[in-house]
Scaffold this active site. Structure first.
Site, mmCIF file in Angstrom:
data_model
loop_
_atom_site.group_PDB
_atom_site.id
_atom_site.type_symbol
_atom_site.label_atom_id
_atom_site.label_comp_id
_atom_site.label_asym_id
_atom_site.label_seq_id
_atom_site.Cartn_x
_atom_site.Cartn_y
_atom_site.Cartn_z
ATOM 1 N N GLY A 1 21.224 4.219 1.939
ATOM 2 C CA GLY A 1 20.918 3.788 3.306
ATOM 3 C C GLY A 1 19.401 3.756 3.486
ATOM 4 N N ILE B 1 17.273 6.087 4.256
ATOM 5 C CA ILE B 1 16.530 7.180 3.616
ATOM 6 C C ILE B 1 16.578 7.030 2.099
ATOM 7 C CG2 ILE B 1 16.386 9.694 3.305
ATOM 8 C CD1 ILE B 1 17.516 9.940 6.214
ATOM 9 N N ARG C 1 27.758 0.315 -3.898
ATOM 10 C CA ARG C 1 28.091 -1.070 -4.274
ATOM 11 C C ARG C 1 27.380 -2.071 -3.377
ATOM 12 N NH1 ARG C 1 33.081 0.509 -3.855
ATOM 13 N NH2 ARG C 1 33.607 1.774 -5.629
ATOM 14 N N ARG D 1 23.332 16.545 3.550
ATOM 15 C CA ARG D 1 24.100 17.613 4.181
ATOM 16 C C ARG D 1 24.590 18.561 3.093
ATOM 17 N NH1 ARG D 1 21.883 16.610 8.080
ATOM 18 N NH2 ARG D 1 22.658 16.015 10.143
ATOM 19 N N GLU E 1 24.802 26.489 6.910
ATOM 20 C CA GLU E 1 23.473 26.785 7.448
ATOM 21 C C GLU E 1 23.564 27.709 8.656
ATOM 22 O OE1 GLU E 1 21.511 22.509 6.382
ATOM 23 O OE2 GLU E 1 20.938 23.380 8.299
ATOM 24 N N HIS F 1 15.918 23.257 5.926
ATOM 25 C CA HIS F 1 16.250 22.006 6.643
ATOM 26 C C HIS F 1 15.010 21.433 7.351
ATOM 27 C CE1 HIS F 1 19.909 19.652 8.344
ATOM 28 N NE2 HIS F 1 18.841 18.872 8.238
ATOM 29 N N GLY G 1 13.696 18.343 6.558
ATOM 30 C CA GLY G 1 13.601 16.898 6.301
ATOM 31 C C GLY G 1 12.868 16.117 7.386
HETATM 32 C C1 DGY Z 1 19.360 14.550 10.546
HETATM 33 O O1 DGY Z 1 18.801 13.931 11.459
HETATM 34 O O2 DGY Z 1 20.558 14.389 10.305
HETATM 35 C C2 DGY Z 1 18.528 15.465 9.749
HETATM 36 O O3 DGY Z 1 19.273 16.265 8.925
HETATM 37 C C3 DGY Z 1 17.653 16.293 10.669
HETATM 38 O O4 DGY Z 1 16.643 16.867 9.923
#
Ligand code: DGY
Length: 324
Positions: A162, A164, A184, A241, A270, A288, A290
């Site tokens: 996707g 990211i 795919r 996740r 978590e 976490h 990100g």
């Molecule tokens: C999300 O937005 O799903 C991320 O994990 C947040 O850091």
């Protein structure tokens, strides 16, 4: 549509939000912000959503049928401050008559950057080196001291191509990596990566990076069997996740040398982390982070707020989640 100020909707924010987001919410309703500096318990969530027209949630808030039982029929939107929404029972919320929104796009770069940070920290032993220096243990430079793995000409396998996943591929290509993916859908030539089957991706990649959402299909996608398929020299990175990876199996694989290392930003339960992981030197553990930049978190909260404003003003949600 104008808002009747004598009947202001109740908007619930389960954690505090940046002022810019709160200001937007206050234009359309009375905002209650949880006074607790922690996630609300299920019963506290139930009490908070009672009478709410809109709820702004965090990824740690589980909104399911039990919580919704406390909500009034006036609930119109659950706006998650995250791109992932596995914490929400989307079907149950839709049955309740409310729309679900998430925050795609605004955290793509921040999460891709963090993925590369974990990848480099693991393959170049940065966190391990930091612990060594802090410990005061003796060390000297020599040609075989703390050698890591270079990325140039190595293969990155992206699971979940996707926004990211593609942003990670662009960054990894700049480091000289060859990219494959198991989606795919992503066979476009400009996609920088070659689609392959999951088994081939696992068997041939030097780094496997997880970017798929958590669903019933992806839970424990990376289990003991998948880890056995990976090269003993390979690294696993997970910024998606936690439950996409079987944490106990990963701890075992890292301690027995089934794979060389890992970088994790997310965990199955978590904020708990499997105790077997915490003692290993070949895994980098982040809490976490990100999307954790000042600008990104502000944009996430503002997008959640803008979704609430749109729905409460009778417009379509900006970034609705489709009901499966
Ligand atoms: C999300 O937005 O799903 C991320 O994990 C947040 O850091």
């Amino acid at each position: 549509m104008t808002i009747d100020n004598t009947l202001r909707p109740r908007i619930v924010a389960t954690r505090t939000l940046p002022d810019t987001a709160l200001a937007r919410l206050r234009t359309v309703g009375d905002v209650w912000v949880s006074p607790h500096d922690r996630p609300l318990s299920p019963s506290e969530l139930g009490r908070a959503v009672a009478g709410a027209t809109a709820v702004v949630t965090m990824l740690s808030d589980r909104i399911d049928a039990a919580v919704l039982a406390a909500a009034s029929s006036g609930l119109r939107i659950v706006a998650n401050t995250a791109v992932g929404y596995d914490n929400l029972d989307v079907r149950a919320i839709a049955r309740h008559g409310a729309v679900v929104t998430n925050t795609p796009g605004v955290l793509t770069d921040a999460t891709a950057d963090l993925t590369l940070a974990l990848l480099l920290a693991g393959t170049r032993r940065v966190a391990e080196g930091d612990r060594l220096v802090r410990s005061g243990a003796a060390w000297t430079w020599d040609v075989s001291f703390m050698l890591g793995t270079g990325l140039q000409d190595k293969r990155l396998g992206v699971i979940g191509m996707g926004h990211i996943g593609r942003a990670v591929a662009r960054r990894a290509a700049a480091f000289g990596m060859e990219i494959v993916n198991s989606s795919r859908r992503d066979s476009r030539p400009e996609a920088l990566s070659l689609p392959v089957g999951l088994d081939e991706l696992l068997e041939t990649s030097d780094v496997v990076s997880v970017h798929c959402p958590l669903t019933s299909q992806t839970r424990h996608l990376i289990d003991a069997v998948a880890l056995e398929h990976m090269k003993p020299s390979a690294f696993l990175i997970n910024t998606a996740r936690g439950a996409v990876v079987d944490e106990a199996a990963l701890a075992q694989a890292l301690s027995t040398g089934t794979i060389a290392g890992a970088g994790l930003d997310v965990y199955e339960n978590e904020p708990d982390v499997h105790p077997g992981l915490r003692t290993l030197d070949n895994v980098v553990l982040a809490p976490h982070l990100g999307s954790a930049t000042v600008g990104t978190r502000a944009r996430m909260a503002e997008l959640a707020a803008d979704n609430v404003v749109a729905v409460l003003c009778g417009r379509d949600a900006i970034t609705p989640v489709s009901v499966p």
